[in-house]
Design an enzyme around this catalytic site. Structure first.
Site, PDB file in Angstrom:
ATOM      1  N   LYS A 163       0.950  -1.235  -0.088  1.00 41.12           N
ATOM      2  CA  LYS A 163       0.016   0.134  -0.099  1.00 41.12           C
ATOM      3  C   LYS A 163       1.202   1.195   0.033  1.00 41.12           C
ATOM      4  CE  LYS A 163      -4.037  -1.710   0.455  1.00 41.12           C
ATOM      5  NZ  LYS A 163      -5.174  -1.424  -0.606  1.00 41.12           N
ATOM      6  N   ASP A 188      -0.436  -0.250  -4.490  1.00 39.15           N
ATOM      7  CA  ASP A 188      -1.966   0.010  -4.268  1.00 39.15           C
ATOM      8  C   ASP A 188      -1.761   1.275  -3.614  1.00 39.15           C
ATOM      9  OD1 ASP A 188      -4.742   0.281  -4.276  1.00 39.15           O
ATOM     10  OD2 ASP A 188      -5.152  -1.519  -3.213  1.00 39.15           O
ATOM     11  N   GLU A 213      -2.226   0.191  -8.657  1.00 39.78           N
ATOM     12  CA  GLU A 213      -3.561  -0.030  -8.685  1.00 39.78           C
ATOM     13  C   GLU A 213      -4.243   1.212  -8.160  1.00 39.78           C
ATOM     14  OE1 GLU A 213      -4.422  -3.565  -6.308  1.00 39.78           O
ATOM     15  OE2 GLU A 213      -6.273  -2.918  -5.723  1.00 39.78           O
ATOM     16  N   ASP A 238      -9.014  -0.677  -9.660  1.00 38.56           N
ATOM     17  CA  ASP A 238     -10.158  -1.283  -8.387  1.00 38.56           C
ATOM     18  C   ASP A 238     -11.300  -0.630  -8.154  1.00 38.56           C
ATOM     19  OD1 ASP A 238     -11.125  -2.338  -6.049  1.00 38.56           O
ATOM     20  OD2 ASP A 238      -9.319  -2.163  -4.878  1.00 38.56           O
ATOM     21  N   LYS A 262     -13.345  -7.667  -7.649  1.00 37.82           N
ATOM     22  CA  LYS A 262     -13.777  -8.265  -6.438  1.00 37.82           C
ATOM     23  C   LYS A 262     -15.341  -8.334  -6.697  1.00 37.82           C
ATOM     24  CE  LYS A 262     -10.602  -5.208  -3.712  1.00 37.82           C
ATOM     25  NZ  LYS A 262     -10.384  -4.126  -2.734  1.00 37.82           N
TER      26      LYS A 262
HETATM   27  O1  LIG Z   1      -5.530  -9.114   1.469  1.00 40.17           O
HETATM   28  C1  LIG Z   1      -6.703  -8.423   1.358  1.00 40.17           C
HETATM   29  O2  LIG Z   1      -7.503  -8.982   1.545  1.00 40.17           O
HETATM   30  C2  LIG Z   1      -6.528  -7.130   0.830  1.00 40.17           C
HETATM   31  C3  LIG Z   1      -6.210  -6.186   0.348  1.00 40.17           C
HETATM   32  C4  LIG Z   1      -6.477  -4.656   0.017  1.00 40.17           C
HETATM   33  O3  LIG Z   1      -5.666  -4.185  -0.708  1.00 40.17           O
HETATM   34  C5  LIG Z   1      -7.643  -4.127   0.470  1.00 40.17           C
HETATM   35  C6  LIG Z   1      -8.122  -4.227   1.635  1.00 40.17           C
HETATM   36  C7  LIG Z   1      -9.325  -3.654   2.106  1.00 40.17           C
HETATM   37  C8  LIG Z   1      -9.712  -2.776   1.288  1.00 40.17           C
HETATM   38  C9  LIG Z   1      -9.435  -2.266  -0.100  1.00 40.17           C
HETATM   39  C10 LIG Z   1      -8.192  -3.165  -0.238  1.00 40.17           C
HETATM   40  C11 LIG Z   1      -7.880  -2.907  -1.882  1.00 40.17           C
HETATM   41  O4  LIG Z   1      -7.419  -3.708  -2.500  1.00 40.17           O
HETATM   42  O5  LIG Z   1      -7.680  -1.766  -2.160  1.00 40.17           O
HETATM   43 MG   LIG Z   2      -7.336  -1.903  -4.250  1.00 44.56          MG
END
Ligand SMILES: O=C(O)CCC(=O)c1ccccc1C(=O)O
Ligand SMILES: [Mg+2]
Length: 368
Positions: A163, A188, A213, A238, A262
């Protein structure tokens, strides 16, 4: 589908370690578990993946619970859904609230696969027996980032997502590259940048990231198209992709080269499959995203990621990445960076009733 009752559980479990993004930190995960039971006593399970507060999408645990109880479950009484692929259209009588819709729709998919006595993976046309797993690091310091990555690589993960935000991107990624020059990494941003950051983002091109991302706003596809023209690093969307048409428009505009699918964000497995099929046809890469989920959503993700187009390791990690004890049996495990797709009927995992009861804060059974 001859549904007799629908039971809604609210659950709450602490994460093993807090998960941080530039938008905030999650310490305790709340969620919704749905159990649908048909006239013959078969059970299907779904999970509501909205968070306690609306930081990622506009939904919350409470708003999805309300939508389920007041609108989505009631409309099932009149609509007569014969196959789970019809549920999406029925639920689309109501605007958005994708995670609430997906929670119920995925339970119907599990139930339908169990009725046919085949795995959910096979039921939706999945082909992979093993799926590549990836892990996400949401940490606050570069030391923490390094420590976590070292630990996850030892556990067998082969792809790491980190992140980032403008405040830490260069620091985190250069630190990772110093120790792991060849590690497949993605970053991300959860909308931490704007078009004013183009020059800043170009500096990240040198790190050979698999992708970046959602760098720009959560509902944008126009500025992302401008940015993609300037960057070598592929953009993955995303948050911006909430419907099938969002995916189609983003691809037509050139807003991304990759889509994170997702199930919750797009309102169900039906739309997730449709986006997958479209992207496969258009040569757009897809992978399965994560929501810090419990075992049931994790199981649905595994089934989805067994489909042909999911060639990139997703954010599907082991149960033990987040939980001391998950609500499914057996728990999801990762071996040599891979997760085995279950071949038992439906999602292929049993519910750990004892654990489910332990972490439940409420339970409500609704007759259909
Ligand atoms: O390992 C995971 O479940 C998560 C990953 C993650 O990046 C995420 C987790 C919570 C909300 C948004 C995101 C995302 O992909 O942006
Ligand atoms: Mg994401």
């Amino acid at each position: 589908m001859d549904i007799k009752t629908i039971t809604l559980y609210k659950i709450k479990m602490p994460l093993k370690t807090p998960f941080s993004t530039h938008l905030g930190t999650v310490k305790d995960r709340e969620g919704i578990i749905i159990e649908v039971i048909d006239q013959e006593g078969r059970k299907g399970y779904g999970e509501g993946v909205a968070f306690s507060s609306p930081w990622y999408t506009e939904e919350t645990v409470e708003t999805s619970y309300y939508m389920l109880k007041e609108f989505l479950i009631p409309i099932m009484r009149n609509a007569e859904i014969k196959h789970p692929s019809e549920a999406g259209r029925v639920f689309d009588a109501f605007r958005r609230n994708q995670m609430a819709k997906a929670a119920l729709e995925t339970a119907l998919w599990d139930l339908a696969a169990k009725k046919e006595d085949i795995s959910l993976s096979k039921y939706i046309g999945g082909q992979r027996e093993l799926i590549p797993s990836g892990v996400v690091v949401g940490a606050k310091t570069k030391e923490e980032v390094r420590r976590q990555i070292e630990y996850y690589l030892e556990s067998g993960y082969q792809r790491v997502k980190i992140k980032i935000s403008p405040a830490n991107d260069y620091e985190f990624i250069s630190e990772i590259r110093r120790f792991y020059p060849d590690l497949p990494i993605m970053a991300d941003a959860n909308s931490a940048y704007s078009l004013d950051d183009i020059e800043h983002l170009k500096r990240l091109d040198d790190f050979g990231l698999l992708m970046i991302e959602q760098p720009l706003e959560y509902d944008d596809i126009v500025d992302h198209a401008k940015l993609q023209k300037e960057l070598k690093t592929p953009i993955c969307l995303d948050e911006s992709i909430v419907t099938f048409n969002d995916a189609r428009r983003a691809v037509e505009l050139g807003s991304c080269k990759v889509i994170n699918i997702k199930i919750g964000r797009v309102g169900g497995l039906g739309t997730a499959k449709k986006i997958h099929d479209y992207c496969l046809d258009k040569g757009i890469q897809v992978w399965c995203g994560g929501m810090l989920e419990f075992g049931i959503s994790r199981a649905h993700n595994i089934a989805l990621a067994s489909m042909e187009g999911f060639s990139i390791p997703g954010d599907i990690s082991a149960s033990g990445r987040y939980w001391e004890e998950d609500i499914i049996l057996p728990e999801v495990t990762v071996e040599n960076g891979m997760i085995k797709v279950p071949d038992k009927p439906g999602i292929g995992y049993e519910i750990n009733e004892k654990r489910l009861n332990e972490v439940s804060t409420s339970k409500e059974c609704i007759a259909l």
